[in-house]
Write a protein that holds these residues in place. Structure first.
Motif, short mmCIF file in Angstrom:
data_model
loop_
_atom_site.label_atom_id
_atom_site.label_comp_id
_atom_site.label_asym_id
_atom_site.label_seq_id
_atom_site.Cartn_x
_atom_site.Cartn_y
_atom_site.Cartn_z
N VAL B 119 0.92 -0.99 -0.40
CA VAL B 119 -0.19 -0.24 -0.35
C VAL B 119 0.85 1.50 0.32
O VAL B 119 0.39 2.40 -0.22
CB VAL B 119 -1.07 0.54 1.11
N TYR B 122 1.87 1.25 -3.78
CA TYR B 122 1.17 2.15 -4.25
C TYR B 122 1.42 3.61 -4.08
O TYR B 122 0.66 4.59 -5.36
CB TYR B 122 0.09 1.56 -3.79
N TYR B 123 0.93 4.18 -2.87
CA TYR B 123 0.72 5.65 -2.82
C TYR B 123 2.07 6.23 -3.68
O TYR B 123 1.86 7.54 -3.76
CB TYR B 123 0.51 5.72 -1.56
N VAL B 125 4.00 5.52 -5.37
CA VAL B 125 3.93 5.33 -7.66
C VAL B 125 2.52 6.29 -7.52
O VAL B 125 3.38 7.36 -8.74
CB VAL B 125 3.94 4.54 -7.90
N TYR B 126 1.90 6.10 -6.78
CA TYR B 126 0.89 7.42 -7.52
C TYR B 126 1.26 8.89 -7.07
O TYR B 126 1.18 10.03 -7.93
CB TYR B 126 -0.70 7.72 -6.70
N TRP B 129 3.50 9.23 -9.89
CA TRP B 129 2.80 10.00 -11.30
C TRP B 129 1.86 10.70 -11.49
O TRP B 129 2.64 11.68 -12.50
CB TRP B 129 1.90 8.66 -11.60
N THR B 130 1.71 11.64 -10.02
CA THR B 130 0.72 12.46 -11.08
C THR B 130 1.57 13.56 -10.57
O THR B 130 1.59 14.58 -11.55
CB THR B 130 -0.04 13.19 -9.13
N LEU B 132 4.57 14.04 -12.21
CA LEU B 132 4.84 13.93 -13.39
C LEU B 132 3.89 14.18 -14.65
O LEU B 132 4.56 13.55 -15.72
CB LEU B 132 6.39 12.96 -13.61
N ASN B 133 2.72 13.60 -14.33
CA ASN B 133 1.94 13.78 -15.49
C ASN B 133 0.47 14.70 -15.15
O ASN B 133 0.02 15.07 -16.30
CB ASN B 133 1.05 12.41 -15.12
N VAL B 134 0.60 15.69 -14.11
CA VAL B 134 -0.71 16.67 -13.82
C VAL B 134 0.01 17.77 -14.08
O VAL B 134 0.35 18.10 -13.18
CB VAL B 134 -1.43 15.70 -12.90
N ALA B 228 -1.00 5.77 6.15
CA ALA B 228 -2.22 5.75 4.85
C ALA B 228 -3.39 5.51 4.90
O ALA B 228 -4.01 5.69 3.83
CB ALA B 228 -1.01 4.78 4.40
N ASN B 231 -7.42 9.46 4.11
CA ASN B 231 -7.60 10.12 2.80
C ASN B 231 -6.86 11.26 2.07
O ASN B 231 -6.26 11.57 1.03
CB ASN B 231 -9.13 9.71 2.21
N MET B 234 -2.54 11.33 1.92
CA MET B 234 -3.26 10.41 0.89
C MET B 234 -3.03 11.68 -0.66
O MET B 234 -2.00 11.91 -1.35
CB MET B 234 -3.64 9.31 0.15
N PHE B 235 -3.97 12.32 -0.57
CA PHE B 235 -4.63 13.28 -1.39
C PHE B 235 -3.27 14.85 -1.50
O PHE B 235 -2.75 14.47 -2.25
CB PHE B 235 -5.83 14.10 -0.80
N HIS B 236 -2.73 15.17 -0.34
CA HIS B 236 -1.32 15.89 -0.21
C HIS B 236 -0.47 15.01 -0.63
O HIS B 236 0.79 16.44 -0.83
CB HIS B 236 -1.91 16.29 0.96
#
Lengths: 239, 454
Positions: B119, B122-123, B125-126, B129-130, B132-134, B228, B231, B234-236
Motif C-alpha cells: 500500500v 502504491y501511494y 508510485v501514485y 506519477w501525479t 510527473l503527469n498532471v 496511509a 485519505n 494521501m491526497f496531499h
C-alpha cells in the motif's frame, strides 16, 4: 497472531458485519431504498472525490451509521463478556476494552481496504485522463478557455508586460475568481495581477467583457481578438 | 537525457547541502543511511531556498550560475567552519534497531506487513506519477504559491514582493520550485513539481525512522499503515500544496525535541531548532507552531532532571538560537519590504466566547464526520481513555500528548479570534490544519499500542 486471537478477531468481525447487514436491511425496508444502493452510499462516504481545495467533504451519513454500529457492537461485546464472567463466577479479567480496541482495528483495516480500492479507481480514472497527452492538451482539458486565451495572448505578445485587466466577470465570486487566477497564472509574464497599480501599463486584457472591441482606448490597438469580448490590446508604440 | 540530468542536479544539490549540514552536528553513521538521506533532503532544500531568498533580497539576479556559486560558497564555508570549530558527534542511540520486519514465525503477521509495504509503495508510485503527469492545477497553488514561484522565476528577484498575492506568506515552497526551474532552464508546469513526491517520500522515511525509535520496526510499519489510512494525507502527498513540506518540518522538529528529552544531547535540539525554523518559512502556521516547541522544551526543562540553571539556559538556547535565526531571515526581508501581518491580529473577548460552540462543532465535524481520517481520531481517543495509566507513567507518551493538545489549543484559540474565525472555521482550512499534526496523533497511537499484544 495465536489461534485464540484469530478466533477473537473473526468473532468481532462477524459481530460487526452482522450488525451492519441487519441495520442496513432494516433501514432499506423502512425508507424503501434498495439494499445495494444504500450499501454503496454507506461505503462511498469513506472515499469521496477530493475537493480541488484539498479536503474531503462531509460523510456524516456514513460516519453516523458507523458510530451507531460501533455502539451496538460495544453492547454485544459487553453482554458476551458479562455472560462469560457470570458463568466463570467473575474470575477472569473483563475483555470488553481489548475487544473493542480489536474491533476498531478491524474496522480501520476494512475501511483502509475500501479506500485503497476506491483510490485505485480514482487513479485509473486520472491515468486515462492524462496519460499519452501533451502538456498543452492536459491544460486545455483542466482549465479550458482561460488557458487557451492566455496562450494565444502570449503568442501575440512576448516578454514581460504590465497589463490592465478588464472584465464583466465578478472576480469576487468563486467561479469568477477561479477564472481570474487561472488567467493570471497562464498569462504571466503578461502581468495582470502582481504589480504596483500606480505604474503605467502597456497593454489591456479584456476578458469576457461585452463588446470589448469597441472599448479600446485611444493610443491602443488590438493585437489579438478571440472574439468581440476577449481581446488583447497593446499600446500603439509597442513593438 | 539532458533534462534527466538537470532533474538529478535539482535533487542532488539540496541533498548534498543537507548532508553537509547534518554532518556539522552528527557523524554520518549516527543515523541509519535511509534516515540520514531523507533528513538531509529536507534540511538541504531549506538551505537552498534561503540562499535564493538572500540573493533575491540583495538584488543579485537569480539564475543558475549565481544560485549554484552561492550554494557552493556556503557549502565550502560550512565545511571549513565545521572542520575548525566543531567535532561531529557519533550518536549511536539513534541507530536502527536490530529487529527485522519480516522475521516473524506467524504467517498472518508477515502477510499484513507485506500488504502495508504494498500500500505504501502504491501511494508513492501514485505521488510520483501525479507529479510527473498532471500539471499544477490546485486552486491555492495557481492563485498563490506556484504563481509566486513563477513570478520570482521570471522577474529573477523579489522586487515586487509587496504586490504578490498574500506577500506575508513564507516563500520556502515557491523558492523550491524556482530552484527547480533554474536548474531546468525553463518553467514547466509539470516538471517543477518534482520536489513534491521527493518531499513526500522523505517524510515517509523520516516518519518510519522516528517511529522505529519509539517502538519496534513492526510497530513503525503499523504507524505507516495508519498514516496511509488517511485519505487527506494521501491526497496531499500528490498535490502541490505546501502542507506536505510543513508536516515534514513540524513532525521532525517535534520528534527531535522528544529525542532530546530522552537522550539530553544539545545537538538534537539544534537540529530541531533548524527544522522548526524551516517550518515557519514554509507556512504561516509553521510560525504559529513555534510556541508548541517552546512550551514543550520549557515543560521538559521544568519537570525533568535537576540540573543547573546555566545548563538549562544553554539547552534552551540550543533550540531557540537556530530557530529564531532561521525565522528572522524572512521576517527581516518582509520588514525591509514594508510587508505587515498586523491586519490578522485582533481579539474580541465577547466574540471569542460566542464562537466557542461554533468552533467545537466545526472541529468535531472535521475530525469525526469527514472522509479525511478513516477512524484514526476515534482510535486515538479510545486509546487515550483506555491507556490513561500508561500515559501517566510514560514520559515519551506525555510529550506527544502534550504536543497534540498544544496543536489543537493553538488552532482552537485562533479560531475564536475575530480576525481568523471565518478563515479557520471552514472545512477547507480546518482539515488542512488538522493534517499538520495528524502524524503526531499516529505516533501517539503507536506509542500507546506498543505494549498491546494483538
Amino acid at each position: 497472531m495465536n489461534k485464540k486471537a484469530q478466533i477473537s478477531y473473526s468473532l468481532l468481525a462477524f459481530i460487526f458485519l452482522a450488525s451492519m447487514a441487519v441495520f442496513l436491511s432494516v433501514y432499506s425496508l423502512v425508507f424503501k431504498i434498495s439494499f445495494v444502493s444504500l450499501f454503496n452510499k454507506f461505503i462511498s462516504g469513506f472515499f469521496s472525490d477530493p475537493h480541488v481545495n484539498g479536503f474531503y467533504g462531509t460523510s456524516a451519513f456514513s460516519y453516523k451509521i458507523l458510530y451507531y454500529l460501533l455502539a451496538v457492537s460495544f453492547v454485544i461485546i459487553s453482554s458476551l463478556d458479562l455472560a462469560r464472567r457470570r458463568k466463570k463466577q467473575q474470575t477472569d479479567a473483563p475483555f470488553v476494552l481489548p475487544s473493542f480496541f480489536r474491533l476498531l482495528l478491524i474496522i480501520l483495516a476494512l475501511l483502509s481496504v475500501c479506500q485503497v480500492v476506491q483510490h485505485s479507481w480514482y487513479f485509473q480514472h486520472r491515468y486515462e485522463l492524462f496519460q499519452n497527452k501533451s502538456l498543452h492538451q492536459k491544460k486545455i482539458q483542466l482549465f479550458g478557455f482561460p488557458y487557451a486565451f492566455a496562450r494565444n495572448c502570449q503568442k501575440h505578445l512576448s516578454g514581460y508586460h504590465r497589463a490592465q485587466f478588464i472584465t464583466d466577470v465578478d472576480v469576487h465570486h468563486p467561479e469568477g475568481m477561479t477564472e481570474h487566477r487561472r488567467l493570471a497564472y497562464f498569462l504571466y509574464p503578461i502581468n495582470i495581477r502582481s504589480y504596483d497599480k500606480t505604474l503605467p501599463v502597456d497593454s489591456i486584457i479584456y476578458f469576457k467583457k461585452h463588446d470589448a472591441v469597441n472599448l479600446i482606448p485611444e493610443g491602443y490597438v488590438i493585437r489579438y481578438a478571440y472574439d468581440n469580448d476577449n481581446v488583447l490590446a497593446v499600446r500603439k508604440d509597442l513593438p | 537525457m539532458i533534462i534527466a540530468g538537470k532533474i538529478l542536479i535539482s535533487l542532488l544539490v539540496p541533498l548534498l547541502v543537507g548532508m553537509r549540514c547534518i554532518k556539522v552536528f552528527f557523524a554520518e553513521d549516527s543515523f541509519p543511511k535511509y534516515a540520514f538521506i531523507a533528513l538531509s533532503y529536507g534540511l538541504g532544500l531549506g538551505v537552498v531556498t534561503h540562499v535564493l531568498l538572500l540573493l533575491a533580497f540583495l538584488n543579485i539576479e537569480l539564475n543558475w550560475i549565481t544560485a549554484l556559486v552561492s550554494i557552493l560558497g556556503l557549502y565550502i564555508a560550512v565545511l571549513v567552519f565545521a572542520h575548525i570549530f566543531i567535532k561531529p558527534l557519533r550518536f549511536e542511540l539513534l541507530r536502527t534497531k536490530k529487529d527485522s520486519v519480516f522475521k516473524s514465525n506467524r504467517p498472518t503477521i508477515n502477510v499484513i506487513i507485506l500488504c502495508v509495504f504494498l500500500v505504501a509503495a502504491y501511494y508513492v508510485v501514485y505521488s510520483f506519477w501525479t507529479a510527473l503527469n498532471v500539471p499544477v492545477h490546485e486552486w491555492d497553488s495557481l492563485a498563490t504559491s506556484v504563481y509566486s514561484a513563477k513570478v520570482i522565476y521570471y522577474e529573477k528577484s523579489l522586487a515586487n514582493l509587496k504586490y504578490f498575492p498574500y506577500p506575508v506568506y513564507p516563500l520556502h515552497m515557491p523558492l523550491a520550485l524556482v530552484w527547480n526551474a533554474l536548474c531546468f532552464g525553463f518553467w514547466d508546469d509539470q516538471l517543477v513539481k518534482i520536489t513534491f513526491p521527493f518531499m513526500f517520500l522523505s517524510f515517509l522515511v523520516v516518519f518510519y525512522f522516528i517511529l522505529t525509535q519509539l517502538t519496534s520496526k513492526k510497530g513503525a510499519l503499523l504507524g505507516l499503515a495508519l498514516l496511509a489510512s488517511s485519505n487527506l494525507f494521501m491526497f496531499h502527498a500528490a498535490s502541490t500544496y505546501r502542507d506536505i513540506f510543513l508536516i515534514y518540518y513540524v513532525y521532525s522538529a517535534l520528534a527531535f525535541i522528544v529525542f532530546w528529552q530522552k537522550y539530553r544531547n544539545k545537538r538534537l535540539l539544534m537540529l530541531a531548532g533548524l527544522l522548526a525554523g524551516l517550518g515557519a518559512f514554509t507556512k504561516l502556521e509553521g510560525m504559529a507552531y513555534l510556541p508548541v516547541y517552546f512550551i514543550l522544551i520549557m515543560f521538559i526543562l521544568c519537570k525533568g532532571e535537576k540540573v543547573k540553571l546555566r545548563v538549562k539556559a544553554k539547552e534552551f538556547l540550543s533550540f531557540s538560537v537556530p530557530c529564531i535565526f532561521i525565522v528572522s531571515i524572512f521576517h527581516f526581508v518582509k520588514v525591509f519590504k514594508g510587508i505587515s501581518t498586523a491586519k490578522y491580529v485582533g481579539f474580541d473577548l465577547v466574540n471569542c466566547i460566542k464562537n466557542i460552540p461554533v468552533a467545537l462543532e466545526y472541529f468535531g465535524h472535521a475530525l469525526f464526520m469527514t472522509a479525511s481520517w478513516n477512524i484514526v481520531w476515534v482510535l486515538l481517543l479510545f486509546l487515550i481513555v483506555w491507556r490513561w495509566k500508561v500515559i501517566l507513567a510514560d514520559r515519551e507518551a506525555q510529550m506527544w500528548l502534550l504536543a497534540l493538545v498544544l496543536f489543537f489549543a493553538i488552532h482552537f484559540l485562533l479560531s475564536l479570534s475575530a480576525g481568523l474565525s471565518a478563515h479557520i472555521l471552514s472545512y477547507n482550512t480546518i482539515s488542512r490544519l488538522l493534517l499538520h499534526f495528524f502524524p503526531v496523533a499516529v505516533s501517539l497511537i503507536v506509542l500507546l499500542m506498543r505494549q498491546e499484544k494483538f
